[in-house]
Design a protein around this motif. Sequence first.
Motif, PDB file in Angstrom:
ATOM      1  N   ALA A  36       0.764  -1.205  -0.101  1.00  0.00           N
ATOM      2  CA  ALA A  36      -0.137   0.384  -0.274  1.00  0.00           C
ATOM      3  C   ALA A  36       0.916   1.144   0.021  1.00  0.00           C
ATOM      4  O   ALA A  36       2.183   1.604   0.759  1.00  0.00           O
ATOM      5  N   PRO A  37       0.540   2.831  -0.841  1.00  0.00           N
ATOM      6  CA  PRO A  37       1.426   3.520  -0.765  1.00  0.00           C
ATOM      7  C   PRO A  37       1.617   3.693   0.687  1.00  0.00           C
ATOM      8  O   PRO A  37       0.096   3.607   1.603  1.00  0.00           O
ATOM      9  N   ALA A  38       2.074   5.058   0.624  1.00  0.00           N
ATOM     10  CA  ALA A  38       2.107   4.922   2.305  1.00  0.00           C
ATOM     11  C   ALA A  38       1.566   6.333   2.943  1.00  0.00           C
ATOM     12  O   ALA A  38       1.225   6.244   4.317  1.00  0.00           O
ATOM     13  N   SER A  39       0.871   6.932   2.413  1.00  0.00           N
ATOM     14  CA  SER A  39       0.050   7.497   2.552  1.00  0.00           C
ATOM     15  C   SER A  39      -1.377   6.664   3.267  1.00  0.00           C
ATOM     16  O   SER A  39      -1.896   7.917   3.645  1.00  0.00           O
ATOM     17  N   GLU A  40      -2.015   5.650   2.345  1.00  0.00           N
ATOM     18  CA  GLU A  40      -3.124   4.817   2.810  1.00  0.00           C
ATOM     19  C   GLU A  40      -2.440   4.430   4.416  1.00  0.00           C
ATOM     20  O   GLU A  40      -3.097   4.452   5.068  1.00  0.00           O
ATOM     21  N   GLY A  61       1.303  -3.224   4.663  1.00  0.00           N
ATOM     22  CA  GLY A  61       1.393  -1.672   4.476  1.00  0.00           C
ATOM     23  C   GLY A  61      -0.781  -2.165   5.096  1.00  0.00           C
ATOM     24  O   GLY A  61      -1.400  -1.264   5.177  1.00  0.00           O
ATOM     25  N   PHE A  62      -1.112  -3.570   5.574  1.00  0.00           N
ATOM     26  CA  PHE A  62      -2.006  -3.151   6.908  1.00  0.00           C
ATOM     27  C   PHE A  62      -2.001  -4.105   7.770  1.00  0.00           C
ATOM     28  O   PHE A  62      -0.730  -3.533   8.484  1.00  0.00           O
ATOM     29  N   TYR A  63      -2.416  -4.090   9.104  1.00  0.00           N
ATOM     30  CA  TYR A  63      -2.982  -4.108  10.133  1.00  0.00           C
ATOM     31  C   TYR A  63      -3.902  -5.672  10.478  1.00  0.00           C
ATOM     32  O   TYR A  63      -4.726  -5.880   9.385  1.00  0.00           O
ATOM     33  N   SER A 124      -8.716 -17.628  13.392  1.00  0.00           N
ATOM     34  CA  SER A 124      -9.923 -15.913  13.146  1.00  0.00           C
ATOM     35  C   SER A 124      -8.671 -15.307  13.378  1.00  0.00           C
ATOM     36  O   SER A 124      -8.185 -14.870  13.903  1.00  0.00           O
ATOM     37  N   ILE A 125      -8.686 -13.917  12.488  1.00  0.00           N
ATOM     38  CA  ILE A 125      -8.676 -12.515  11.960  1.00  0.00           C
ATOM     39  C   ILE A 125      -9.408 -11.547  11.547  1.00  0.00           C
ATOM     40  O   ILE A 125      -9.682 -12.081  11.056  1.00  0.00           O
ATOM     41  N   THR A 126      -8.996 -10.526  12.339  1.00  0.00           N
ATOM     42  CA  THR A 126      -8.963  -9.253  11.882  1.00  0.00           C
ATOM     43  C   THR A 126      -8.367  -8.484  10.824  1.00  0.00           C
ATOM     44  O   THR A 126      -7.379  -8.528  11.232  1.00  0.00           O
ATOM     45  N   LEU A 127      -8.808  -8.089   9.850  1.00  0.00           N
ATOM     46  CA  LEU A 127      -8.084  -7.770   8.732  1.00  0.00           C
ATOM     47  C   LEU A 127      -8.018  -5.993   9.177  1.00  0.00           C
ATOM     48  O   LEU A 127      -9.793  -5.738   8.534  1.00  0.00           O
ATOM     49  N   TYR A 128      -7.207  -4.798   8.988  1.00  0.00           N
ATOM     50  CA  TYR A 128      -7.713  -3.387   8.584  1.00  0.00           C
ATOM     51  C   TYR A 128      -6.509  -3.132   7.201  1.00  0.00           C
ATOM     52  O   TYR A 128      -5.484  -3.309   7.832  1.00  0.00           O
ATOM     53  N   LEU A 129      -7.576  -3.008   6.277  1.00  0.00           N
ATOM     54  CA  LEU A 129      -7.428  -3.186   5.544  1.00  0.00           C
ATOM     55  C   LEU A 129      -7.166  -1.355   4.541  1.00  0.00           C
ATOM     56  O   LEU A 129      -8.374  -1.143   4.842  1.00  0.00           O
ATOM     57  N   PRO A 130      -5.654  -0.963   4.039  1.00  0.00           N
ATOM     58  CA  PRO A 130      -6.228   0.492   3.358  1.00  0.00           C
ATOM     59  C   PRO A 130      -6.938   0.286   1.877  1.00  0.00           C
ATOM     60  O   PRO A 130      -7.161  -1.517   1.459  1.00  0.00           O
ATOM     61  N   PRO A 131      -7.116   1.141   1.899  1.00  0.00           N
ATOM     62  CA  PRO A 131      -7.769   1.020  -0.191  1.00  0.00           C
ATOM     63  C   PRO A 131      -7.390   0.363  -1.303  1.00  0.00           C
ATOM     64  O   PRO A 131      -7.934  -0.776  -1.188  1.00  0.00           O
ATOM     65  N   SER A 132      -6.092   0.953  -1.661  1.00  0.00           N
ATOM     66  CA  SER A 132      -5.325  -0.433  -2.158  1.00  0.00           C
ATOM     67  C   SER A 132      -5.182  -2.198  -2.296  1.00  0.00           C
ATOM     68  O   SER A 132      -5.411  -2.606  -3.039  1.00  0.00           O
ATOM     69  N   LEU A 133      -5.312  -2.570  -1.163  1.00  0.00           N
ATOM     70  CA  LEU A 133      -5.059  -3.516  -0.888  1.00  0.00           C
ATOM     71  C   LEU A 133      -6.810  -4.045  -0.447  1.00  0.00           C
ATOM     72  O   LEU A 133      -7.169  -5.337  -0.354  1.00  0.00           O
ATOM     73  N   ALA A 134      -7.564  -2.989  -0.588  1.00  0.00           N
ATOM     74  CA  ALA A 134      -9.187  -3.235  -0.293  1.00  0.00           C
ATOM     75  C   ALA A 134      -9.871  -3.648  -2.469  1.00  0.00           C
ATOM     76  O   ALA A 134      -9.667  -3.803  -3.051  1.00  0.00           O
ATOM     77  N   TYR A 135     -10.973  -1.962  -2.158  1.00  0.00           N
ATOM     78  CA  TYR A 135     -11.913  -1.949  -3.444  1.00  0.00           C
ATOM     79  C   TYR A 135     -11.312  -0.789  -3.883  1.00  0.00           C
ATOM     80  O   TYR A 135     -11.787  -1.054  -5.148  1.00  0.00           O
ATOM     81  N   GLY A 136     -10.765  -0.359  -3.122  1.00  0.00           N
ATOM     82  CA  GLY A 136      -9.255   0.906  -4.093  1.00  0.00           C
ATOM     83  C   GLY A 136     -10.222   2.482  -4.276  1.00  0.00           C
ATOM     84  O   GLY A 136     -10.897   2.434  -3.538  1.00  0.00           O
ATOM     85  N   SER A 137     -10.720   2.863  -5.492  1.00  0.00           N
ATOM     86  CA  SER A 137     -10.157   3.760  -5.932  1.00  0.00           C
ATOM     87  C   SER A 137     -11.796   3.953  -6.065  1.00  0.00           C
ATOM     88  O   SER A 137     -12.843   4.920  -7.023  1.00  0.00           O
ATOM     89  N   ALA A 138     -12.488   2.800  -6.659  1.00  0.00           N
ATOM     90  CA  ALA A 138     -13.771   2.618  -7.086  1.00  0.00           C
ATOM     91  C   ALA A 138     -15.108   2.665  -5.588  1.00  0.00           C
ATOM     92  O   ALA A 138     -14.646   1.348  -4.899  1.00  0.00           O
ATOM     93  N   ALA A 139     -16.404   3.089  -5.456  1.00  0.00           N
ATOM     94  CA  ALA A 139     -17.152   2.885  -4.931  1.00  0.00           C
ATOM     95  C   ALA A 139     -18.008   0.979  -5.870  1.00  0.00           C
ATOM     96  O   ALA A 139     -17.708   1.133  -6.756  1.00  0.00           O
TER      97      ALA A 139
END
Length: 159
Positions: A36-40, A61-63, A124-139
């Motif tokens: 993920a980009p540093a800003s995300e 870039g995720f937690y 079992s895991i909880t993922l905290y994902l920035p946009p680029s590792l999820a659905y990005g800039s598209a709604a």
Amino acid sequence: MKKYTLALLLAVAMFAGGCQQTDTTPCTATPVTTKAPASEVATLKQYIDANKITATADDRGFYYTIQSPGTGSKPTICSNVTVNYVGKLTNGSTFDQGNGVSFGLSQLILGWQEGIPLIASGGSITLYLPPSLAYGSAATNGIPANSILVFTIDLTSIN
């Protein structure tokens, strides 16, 4: 004569059924190396810190927080997995959930491809994902563009 015809049909059906071609094509998917980009990552870290969440930062870039590691082998990018999951926005609203859902791991969003292999079956895991590792800039499907997503995932089996 009918007994022989029926027996012959059953034998042909059993032989044909035993000779059906199965997909033995080797998996050619490669592990995800997207970062993920540093800003995300900075925005995600702000969310983690502001909500006093105890989570591990991944280099990509995720937690994540592992509630239970599971037992046995862990899935790979080529695995088909069955999960129970809940997906939430950072405001706490649920946008998706499922129980007993099976997926090819390589067909999922990058954050799942990277995060699910951190646990084994029964984990079992909880993922905290920035946009680029999820659905990005598209709604998509009620998820605003550029959203941080939180997934709680129970890996019920590796198929």
